[in-house]
Design a protein around this motif. Structure first.
Motif, PDB file in Angstrom:
ATOM      1  N   THR A  60      -9.180  -2.516   6.847  1.00  0.00           N
ATOM      2  CA  THR A  60     -10.376  -2.970   6.136  1.00  0.00           C
ATOM      3  C   THR A  60     -10.040  -4.117   5.200  1.00  0.00           C
ATOM      4  O   THR A  60     -10.761  -5.121   5.146  1.00  0.00           O
ATOM      5  N   LEU A  61      -8.939  -4.011   4.475  1.00  0.00           N
ATOM      6  CA  LEU A  61      -8.541  -5.084   3.566  1.00  0.00           C
ATOM      7  C   LEU A  61      -8.244  -6.367   4.342  1.00  0.00           C
ATOM      8  O   LEU A  61      -8.676  -7.455   3.957  1.00  0.00           O
TER       9      LEU A  61
ATOM     10  N   LYS B 285     -11.372   6.273  -4.230  1.00  0.00           N
ATOM     11  CA  LYS B 285     -11.556   6.008  -2.803  1.00  0.00           C
ATOM     12  C   LYS B 285     -12.923   6.517  -2.361  1.00  0.00           C
ATOM     13  O   LYS B 285     -13.222   7.698  -2.523  1.00  0.00           O
TER      14      LYS B 285
ATOM     15  N   MET C  83     -13.002  -2.805  -0.769  1.00  0.00           N
ATOM     16  CA  MET C  83     -11.907  -3.696  -0.395  1.00  0.00           C
ATOM     17  C   MET C  83     -12.323  -5.164  -0.543  1.00  0.00           C
ATOM     18  O   MET C  83     -11.525  -6.008  -0.934  1.00  0.00           O
ATOM     19  N   GLN C  84     -13.589  -5.469  -0.260  1.00  0.00           N
ATOM     20  CA  GLN C  84     -14.091  -6.833  -0.475  1.00  0.00           C
ATOM     21  C   GLN C  84     -14.022  -7.186  -1.958  1.00  0.00           C
ATOM     22  O   GLN C  84     -13.578  -8.272  -2.331  1.00  0.00           O
TER      23      GLN C  84
ATOM     24  N   VAL D 132     -12.072  -5.785  -4.241  1.00  0.00           N
ATOM     25  CA  VAL D 132     -10.651  -5.862  -4.616  1.00  0.00           C
ATOM     26  C   VAL D 132     -10.090  -7.224  -4.223  1.00  0.00           C
ATOM     27  O   VAL D 132      -9.446  -7.900  -5.020  1.00  0.00           O
ATOM     28  N   ALA D 133     -10.344  -7.637  -2.979  1.00  0.00           N
ATOM     29  CA  ALA D 133      -9.840  -8.933  -2.502  1.00  0.00           C
ATOM     30  C   ALA D 133     -10.426 -10.076  -3.323  1.00  0.00           C
ATOM     31  O   ALA D 133      -9.696 -10.993  -3.729  1.00  0.00           O
TER      32      ALA D 133
ATOM     33  N   LYS E   7     -15.338  -0.474   2.687  1.00  0.00           N
ATOM     34  CA  LYS E   7     -15.327  -1.898   3.032  1.00  0.00           C
ATOM     35  C   LYS E   7     -15.794  -2.743   1.848  1.00  0.00           C
ATOM     36  O   LYS E   7     -15.185  -3.765   1.520  1.00  0.00           O
TER      37      LYS E   7
ATOM     38  N   LEU F  95       0.858  -1.184   0.000  1.00  0.00           N
ATOM     39  CA  LEU F  95       0.000   0.000   0.000  1.00  0.00           C
ATOM     40  C   LEU F  95       0.893   1.232   0.000  1.00  0.00           C
ATOM     41  O   LEU F  95       1.687   1.433   0.923  1.00  0.00           O
TER      42      LEU F  95
ATOM     43  N   ILE G 261      -7.476   1.687   5.332  1.00  0.00           N
ATOM     44  CA  ILE G 261      -7.470   0.819   4.147  1.00  0.00           C
ATOM     45  C   ILE G 261      -6.881  -0.539   4.498  1.00  0.00           C
ATOM     46  O   ILE G 261      -7.446  -1.588   4.174  1.00  0.00           O
TER      47      ILE G 261
ATOM     48  N   LEU H  51      -1.431  -1.324  -4.181  1.00  0.00           N
ATOM     49  CA  LEU H  51      -2.464  -0.284  -4.122  1.00  0.00           C
ATOM     50  C   LEU H  51      -1.731   1.048  -4.058  1.00  0.00           C
ATOM     51  O   LEU H  51      -0.955   1.283  -3.126  1.00  0.00           O
TER      52      LEU H  51
END
Length: 151
Positions: A27-28, A123, A134-135, A137-138, A131, A13, A24, A69
């Motif tokens: 949350t990730l 963002k 990030m979900q 993205v993951a 959140k 990051l 961030i 990121l």
């Protein structure tokens, strides 16, 4: 789930706003507990980390990230220049680099993709949207996408 469940997935990051970076990263990791987020606050530190120079020369402490990121507005070496450095390096070009910025400027968007960003994300300002982002993205980068396993 990461592709190799025995090895934590690594995320670099690059974010100069420490409270935002912490939010961030937290949350990730909440939505993807198998990932480890390494944070650097400027573009120069990011290049040192990626090329394992100076304070980042210990290979154990600086694992190759599965993805980056990247905020566009970071000190010393700005995000676009950093992105160009990454994508012009034979050693680093295969690392997916995701711009995560507050800039909705069409100029920034075009410049990022011209520099070979793998994705451009805005963002969110509210925590529930962050959140959810990030979900997503993951899910995409750890589940659906297949990563190059170069070292």
């Amino acid at each position: 789930m990461p592709q190799d469940t025995n090895t934590p997935s690594q995320v670099l990051l690059v974010e100069d706003d420490a409270p935002q970076a912490m939010l961030i990263a937290r949350t990730l990791q909440e939505v993807a507990p198998f990932c480890q987020v390494r944070h650097v606050g400027d573009g120069e530190q990011a290049l040192d980390y990626l090329f394992r120079r100076g304070d980042f020369s210990n290979l154990t402490e600086t694992p190759r990230p599965h993805f980056i990121l990247l905020d566009l507005r970071v000190p010393k070496i700005d995000g676009l220049e950093l992105l160009q450095n990454i994508k012009h390096s034979e050693q680093l070009a295969s690392i997916p680099t995701i711009v995560l910025t507050s800039s909705e400027s069409p100029t920034d968007l075009t410049a990022a993709y011209k520099a070979h960003a793998n994705s451009y994300l805005i963002k969110p300002t509210a925590f529930p949207e962050l959140k959810r982002l990030m979900q997503d993205v993951a899910t995409y980068w750890f589940n659906w996408n297949r990563l190059c396993q170069m070292t």
